[in-house]
Design a protein around this motif. Structure first.
Motif, PDB file in Angstrom:
ATOM      1  N   ALA A  24       0.814  -1.222   0.000  1.00 28.46           N
ATOM      2  CA  ALA A  24       0.000   0.000   0.000  1.00 28.46           C
ATOM      3  C   ALA A  24       0.844   1.267   0.000  1.00 28.46           C
ATOM      4  O   ALA A  24       0.324   2.370  -0.147  1.00 28.46           O
ATOM      5  CB  ALA A  24      -0.918   0.006   1.216  1.00 28.46           C
ATOM      6  N   LEU A  25       2.154   1.084   0.132  1.00 30.33           N
ATOM      7  CA  LEU A  25       3.038   2.255   0.230  1.00 30.33           C
ATOM      8  C   LEU A  25       2.866   3.207  -0.951  1.00 30.33           C
ATOM      9  O   LEU A  25       2.803   4.415  -0.800  1.00 30.33           O
ATOM     10  CB  LEU A  25       4.497   1.802   0.322  1.00 30.33           C
ATOM     11  N   ASP A  26       2.767   2.618  -2.156  1.00 26.79           N
ATOM     12  CA  ASP A  26       2.626   3.458  -3.342  1.00 26.79           C
ATOM     13  C   ASP A  26       1.314   4.232  -3.320  1.00 26.79           C
ATOM     14  O   ASP A  26       1.230   5.357  -3.808  1.00 26.79           O
ATOM     15  CB  ASP A  26       2.736   2.616  -4.614  1.00 26.79           C
ATOM     16  N   LEU A  27       0.276   3.608  -2.741  1.00 21.11           N
ATOM     17  CA  LEU A  27      -1.022   4.286  -2.699  1.00 21.11           C
ATOM     18  C   LEU A  27      -1.040   5.430  -1.684  1.00 21.11           C
ATOM     19  O   LEU A  27      -1.693   6.450  -1.897  1.00 21.11           O
ATOM     20  CB  LEU A  27      -2.141   3.297  -2.361  1.00 21.11           C
ATOM     21  N   THR A  28      -0.299   5.233  -0.597  1.00 14.89           N
ATOM     22  CA  THR A  28      -0.299   6.281   0.425  1.00 14.89           C
ATOM     23  C   THR A  28       0.378   7.555  -0.079  1.00 14.89           C
ATOM     24  O   THR A  28       0.121   8.640   0.423  1.00 14.89           O
ATOM     25  CB  THR A  28       0.414   5.792   1.706  1.00 14.89           C
TER      26      THR A  28
ATOM     27  N   VAL B 223      -4.646   3.236  -8.906  1.00 10.10           N
ATOM     28  CA  VAL B 223      -4.956   2.474  -7.696  1.00 10.10           C
ATOM     29  C   VAL B 223      -4.962   0.959  -7.948  1.00 10.10           C
ATOM     30  O   VAL B 223      -4.239   0.217  -7.300  1.00 10.10           O
ATOM     31  CB  VAL B 223      -6.307   2.932  -7.101  1.00 10.10           C
ATOM     32  N   LEU B 224      -5.768   0.508  -8.881  1.00  8.81           N
ATOM     33  CA  LEU B 224      -5.875  -0.942  -9.098  1.00  8.81           C
ATOM     34  C   LEU B 224      -4.657  -1.501  -9.842  1.00  8.81           C
ATOM     35  O   LEU B 224      -4.231  -2.615  -9.592  1.00  8.81           O
ATOM     36  CB  LEU B 224      -7.154  -1.274  -9.875  1.00  8.81           C
ATOM     37  N   LYS B 225      -4.141  -0.743 -10.776  1.00 12.12           N
ATOM     38  CA  LYS B 225      -2.917  -1.091 -11.508  1.00 12.12           C
ATOM     39  C   LYS B 225      -3.008  -2.449 -12.196  1.00 12.12           C
ATOM     40  O   LYS B 225      -2.074  -3.246 -12.134  1.00 12.12           O
ATOM     41  CB  LYS B 225      -1.713  -1.060 -10.567  1.00 12.12           C
ATOM     42  N   ASN B 226      -4.153  -2.702 -12.808  1.00  9.68           N
ATOM     43  CA  ASN B 226      -4.323  -3.958 -13.520  1.00  9.68           C
ATOM     44  C   ASN B 226      -4.125  -3.723 -15.015  1.00  9.68           C
ATOM     45  O   ASN B 226      -4.904  -3.020 -15.652  1.00  9.68           O
ATOM     46  CB  ASN B 226      -5.726  -4.523 -13.246  1.00  9.68           C
ATOM     47  N   LYS B 227      -3.081  -4.332 -15.550  1.00 12.62           N
ATOM     48  CA  LYS B 227      -2.695  -4.082 -16.943  1.00 12.62           C
ATOM     49  C   LYS B 227      -3.761  -4.564 -17.927  1.00 12.62           C
ATOM     50  O   LYS B 227      -4.078  -3.893 -18.910  1.00 12.62           O
ATOM     51  CB  LYS B 227      -1.383  -4.815 -17.207  1.00 12.62           C
ATOM     52  N   LYS B 228      -4.316  -5.737 -17.640  1.00 12.05           N
ATOM     53  CA  LYS B 228      -5.341  -6.296 -18.533  1.00 12.05           C
ATOM     54  C   LYS B 228      -6.557  -5.368 -18.564  1.00 12.05           C
ATOM     55  O   LYS B 228      -7.140  -5.131 -19.627  1.00 12.05           O
ATOM     56  CB  LYS B 228      -5.713  -7.696 -18.018  1.00 12.05           C
ATOM     57  N   LEU B 229      -6.911  -4.859 -17.379  1.00 19.10           N
ATOM     58  CA  LEU B 229      -8.081  -3.973 -17.320  1.00 19.10           C
ATOM     59  C   LEU B 229      -7.829  -2.680 -18.098  1.00 19.10           C
ATOM     60  O   LEU B 229      -8.734  -2.156 -18.742  1.00 19.10           O
ATOM     61  CB  LEU B 229      -8.427  -3.668 -15.847  1.00 19.10           C
ATOM     62  N   THR B 230      -6.593  -2.188 -18.068  1.00 19.14           N
ATOM     63  CA  THR B 230      -6.277  -0.978 -18.851  1.00 19.14           C
ATOM     64  C   THR B 230      -6.524  -1.243 -20.333  1.00 19.14           C
ATOM     65  O   THR B 230      -7.147  -0.432 -21.027  1.00 19.14           O
ATOM     66  CB  THR B 230      -4.795  -0.574 -18.664  1.00 19.14           C
ATOM     67  N   THR B 231      -6.053  -2.391 -20.804  1.00 23.16           N
ATOM     68  CA  THR B 231      -6.255  -2.742 -22.219  1.00 23.16           C
ATOM     69  C   THR B 231      -7.741  -2.827 -22.536  1.00 23.16           C
ATOM     70  O   THR B 231      -8.204  -2.319 -23.566  1.00 23.16           O
ATOM     71  CB  THR B 231      -5.565  -4.093 -22.530  1.00 23.16           C
ATOM     72  N   LEU B 232      -8.497  -3.453 -21.634  1.00 21.53           N
ATOM     73  CA  LEU B 232      -9.933  -3.608 -21.875  1.00 21.53           C
ATOM     74  C   LEU B 232     -10.646  -2.253 -21.872  1.00 21.53           C
ATOM     75  O   LEU B 232     -11.526  -2.005 -22.698  1.00 21.53           O
ATOM     76  CB  LEU B 232     -10.547  -4.531 -20.815  1.00 21.53           C
ATOM     77  N   ILE B 233     -10.252  -1.379 -20.953  1.00 16.45           N
ATOM     78  CA  ILE B 233     -10.875  -0.043 -20.889  1.00 16.45           C
ATOM     79  C   ILE B 233     -10.542   0.733 -22.164  1.00 16.45           C
ATOM     80  O   ILE B 233     -11.418   1.355 -22.773  1.00 16.45           O
ATOM     81  CB  ILE B 233     -10.407   0.718 -19.621  1.00 16.45           C
ATOM     82  N   ASP B 234      -9.292   0.675 -22.581  1.00 16.71           N
ATOM     83  CA  ASP B 234      -8.900   1.358 -23.826  1.00 16.71           C
ATOM     84  C   ASP B 234      -9.654   0.771 -25.016  1.00 16.71           C
ATOM     85  O   ASP B 234     -10.078   1.491 -25.917  1.00 16.71           O
ATOM     86  CB  ASP B 234      -7.387   1.233 -24.051  1.00 16.71           C
ATOM     87  N   GLY B 235      -9.814  -0.549 -24.984  1.00 15.61           N
ATOM     88  CA  GLY B 235     -10.547  -1.221 -26.061  1.00 15.61           C
ATOM     89  C   GLY B 235     -11.983  -0.736 -26.147  1.00 15.61           C
ATOM     90  O   GLY B 235     -12.529  -0.576 -27.242  1.00 15.61           O
ATOM     91  N   MET B 236     -12.594  -0.492 -24.989  1.00 14.88           N
ATOM     92  CA  MET B 236     -13.988   0.004 -24.980  1.00 14.88           C
ATOM     93  C   MET B 236     -14.075   1.363 -25.677  1.00 14.88           C
ATOM     94  O   MET B 236     -15.021   1.623 -26.422  1.00 14.88           O
ATOM     95  CB  MET B 236     -14.499   0.125 -23.538  1.00 14.88           C
ATOM     96  N   GLY B 237     -13.088   2.211 -25.428  1.00 12.70           N
ATOM     97  CA  GLY B 237     -13.087   3.538 -26.064  1.00 12.70           C
ATOM     98  C   GLY B 237     -12.935   3.422 -27.573  1.00 12.70           C
ATOM     99  O   GLY B 237     -13.649   4.085 -28.335  1.00 12.70           O
ATOM    100  N   VAL B 238     -12.032   2.545 -27.995  1.00 15.98           N
ATOM    101  CA  VAL B 238     -11.808   2.352 -29.434  1.00 15.98           C
ATOM    102  C   VAL B 238     -13.059   1.755 -30.078  1.00 15.98           C
ATOM    103  O   VAL B 238     -13.498   2.189 -31.151  1.00 15.98           O
ATOM    104  CB  VAL B 238     -10.581   1.427 -29.671  1.00 15.98           C
TER     105      VAL B 238
END
Lengths: 283, 254
Positions: free
Chosen positions: A191-195, A212-227
């Motif tokens: 949690a140090l990075d979050l604090t 916060v969540l730092k999930n790489k797969k989710l970033t790709t999926l979110i970007d995919g939704m925009g595209v």
């Protein structure tokens, strides 16, 4: 409960199988140093894609053109480059059709002009409609994307970072985006990075995930939704809404006008013929 | 204060409140169970969940995971398609075209066609189908390796992009680049350029070449069998010719 299960194993024959003496064990090859993914990726195709990565992508990223583009696209309106590339593609193809129309010797020069203007107008209306719709749907689509992310988090508990944020459910994603900082486990090393982060409420799921969540797969999926949204909007407008729902009625109106004109011309021609016949009779 | 409020819950209150907000429920369970054990409760159970009842209830998704759209979102297929749109944007674009121009548009064209312009509509439908098929096939074959190459850059940026810190405005690393708007922008341009600038016009040419076989094999119409349109005398442009050409040209407007 788990301990009881272990005890049961102790008394069973299965346990004996586990404790087979070393001498009786058969040799099992250890594939510790061979990564199947690597084996798969050492083929010709892999070399080819690597060649593209080096000779196209890398060169493009390092090119003066890329630098120039980045220096001249700082504004907020340039952030969604998918829309601009779709519009550019449409511009080039429409431009090609306009040139072909203008160079078509089989058509009258007047017709060529009319058709070329029509092409340009169609392109203009389509592009304007596509940008308008894309921007109008942006906020609604952000909400859809957040719900999509919540569904992803529902199925992927690890992505919720419960080790750092404590137990929370995916359906409370929006609450967590605003109040994540209240739930950081103070004693967690992770949690140090979050604090260190600014304790702000996130309205954008992509930013929340990145920070916060730092999930790489989710970033790709979110970007995919925009595209997906932008390509769908542009595809629908360019290939469906304008050509079918706008051009069709426009053609019908055009037909009606031309029929009327043709009728008037015929009537005028008849009147001229009648007059000339009368003149001939008089003579 | 908030912890006290948890402590004051009567016995059995936890089970009674199971219908409430899940955050609240979790917190109650945790706080209820661990509140008295100071060795466990090290301060991060600040009780904040108990103070946001209304807000949390209002902001939580009802029925998450069970609606039709949720089921679509949760499906592996949708997530695969979604990933493809990000990593293989050109193929994604061609997929949209295949659905819209190869299915929806011809269907609407033919449904809206009157007796007089049925052949024109068939021609326009052929153009749309041809364009969609060519776009999808060519893009999928040619652009797939580009997509795979882009994934390599994304997964191992240090190998390809080291030294571009100033241009991209960030350190080079997968996580750092995710936050870089410059990287996102230039990546999208790089993904689209081969299709937009190189393949766009050849694809349009191929589209026109594919219209006759589609007319023949899909609609059973031979090339040249199209009825000659009656020409109105002394007109700048005869209406049927104008109509056909308009549909042709708008068909290539992408």
């Amino acid at each position: 409960m788990q301990i009881a299960q272990i005890r049961a194993y102790n008394g069973s024959n299965n346990f004996k199988q586990i404790s087979t003496p070393v001498s009786e064990r058969t040799y099992q090859p250890q594939f510790t140093s061979v990564n199947p993914a690597k084996v798969k990726n050492t083929g010709l195709y892999d070399k080819f894609t690597d060649w593209i990565a080096k000779n196209y992508y890398e060169k493009f990223y390092r090119s003066k053109t890329a630098k120039y583009i980045l220096e001249h696209t700082n504004g907020e309106k340039w952030n969604n480059m998918t829309t601009h590339m779709s519009a550019l593609g449409s511009t080039l193809i429409s431009g090609m059709y306009v040139i072909r129309t203008l160079e078509n010797d089989k058509l009258d020069p007047e017709k060529r002009k009319t058709l070329a203007i029509n092409d340009v107008l169609t392109w203009g209306v389509s592009t304007a409609c596509a940008y308008f719709l894309d921007s109008k749907l942006a906020k609604w689509w952000d909400g859809v994307t957040t719900r999509f992310a919540a569904n992803y988090l529902l199925d992927n508990k690890d992505a919720r970072r419960t080790d750092v944020l404590g137990e929370w459910e995916a359906k409370d994603l929006k609450y967590m985006m605003e109040n994540w900082h209240k739930h950081i486990k103070a004693d967690s090393v992770e949690a140090l990075d979050l604090t260190k982060l600014e304790k702000k409420a996130y309205s954008n799921i992509r930013d929340f995930n990145l920070d916060v969540l730092k999930n790489k797969k989710l970033t790709t999926l979110i970007d995919g939704m925009g595209v997906l949204k932008s390509l769908f909007v542009f595809g629908m407008v360019y290939r469906y809404l304008v050509p079918v729902l706008v051009m069709k009625p426009a053609n019908m109106i055009g037909k009606h006008i031309h029929e009327k004109k043709a009728h008037n011309l015929e009537q005028n021609a008849q009147k001229v013929d009648d007059k000339s016949q009368k003149v001939e009779k008089k003579d | 204060m908030k912890i006290d409020s948890i402590k004051n819950y009567p016995a059995g209150a936890l089970t009674k409140q199971m219908h409430g907000n899940s955050l609240e429920r979790n917190e109650e369970k945790s706080a209820g169970a661990y509140y008295d054990k100071k060795s466990v409760n090290r301060g991060y159970y600040s009780g904040s969940f108990t103070g946001i009842n209304g807000a949390a209830v209002n902001s939580s998704y009802k029925n998450l995971g069970n609606t039709l759209s949720d089921k679509i979102f949760r499906s592996k297929f949708f997530q695969w398609v979604d990933t493809m749109f990000e990593e293989q944007s050109v193929i994604g674009q061609a997929l949209v075209a295949l659905v819209v121009a190869g299915g929806l548009r011809p269907a609407t064209n033919l449904a809206m066609a009157g007796k007089n312009d049925k052949e024109d509509s068939i021609y326009a439908a052929s153009h749309a189908i041809s364009s969609a098929i060519i776009g999808f096939v060519v893009s999928s074959i040619v652009m797939a390796p580009f997509g795979a190459a882009f994934r390599k850059i994304k997964e191992n940026p240090k190998k390809y992009l080291t030294g571009l810190e100033e241009v991209l405005g960030t350190e080079i690393g997968a996580r750092k680049l995710e936050k870089s708007k410059a990287y996102k922008k230039i990546s999208k341009i790089a993904q689209f350029i081969p299709d937009t600038l190189v393949l766009g016009i050849p694809k349009a040419m191929l589209t026109i070449a594919l219209i006759p076989p589609i007319l023949k094999y899909v609609f059973g119409m031979e090339k040249g069998h199209k009825k000659e349109a009656p020409k109105a005398p002394n007109m700048a442009y005869s209406k049927p010719t104008l109509n056909v050409t308009l549909e042709k040209t708008t068909g290539g407007n992408k």
